[in-house]
Design a protein around this motif. Structure first.
Motif: not given
Length: 64
Positions: A1-25
C-alpha cells in the motif's frame, strides 16, 4: 500500500473529502486524486502539508 493510499484510507475513515484535503494542503484536486489512488508520487512538501491538514505527525503514514 502506498503512502497516498494510506492517507486516503485515513481521510475516508474520518469523513474527510478529497477536495477539502486538497484545498487545505494546497494541492490541486487532480494531483490529490492521483496521490490518493497511488497513481502519482508524493513530494516531501506535499506530504508535509497533507499531514498538517489532517493534524497528524509525518510519521503517521510511514511503514513500520
Amino acid at each position: 500500500m502506498t503512502i497516498g493510499e494510506r492517507i486516503k484510507e485515513y481521510a475516508d475513515s474520518k469523513g474527510i473529502k478529497n477536495r477539502f484535503l486538497a484545498e487545505k494542503a494546497g494541492v490541486s484536486d487532480s494531483k490529490m486524486s492521483r496521490i490518493l489512488n497511488g497513481e502519482s508520487n508524493i513530494t516531501v512538501i506535499e506530504y508535509f502539508y497533507i499531514c498538517k491538514a489532517l493534524g497528524v505527525p509525518m510519521e503517521h503514514f510511514l511503514e513500520e
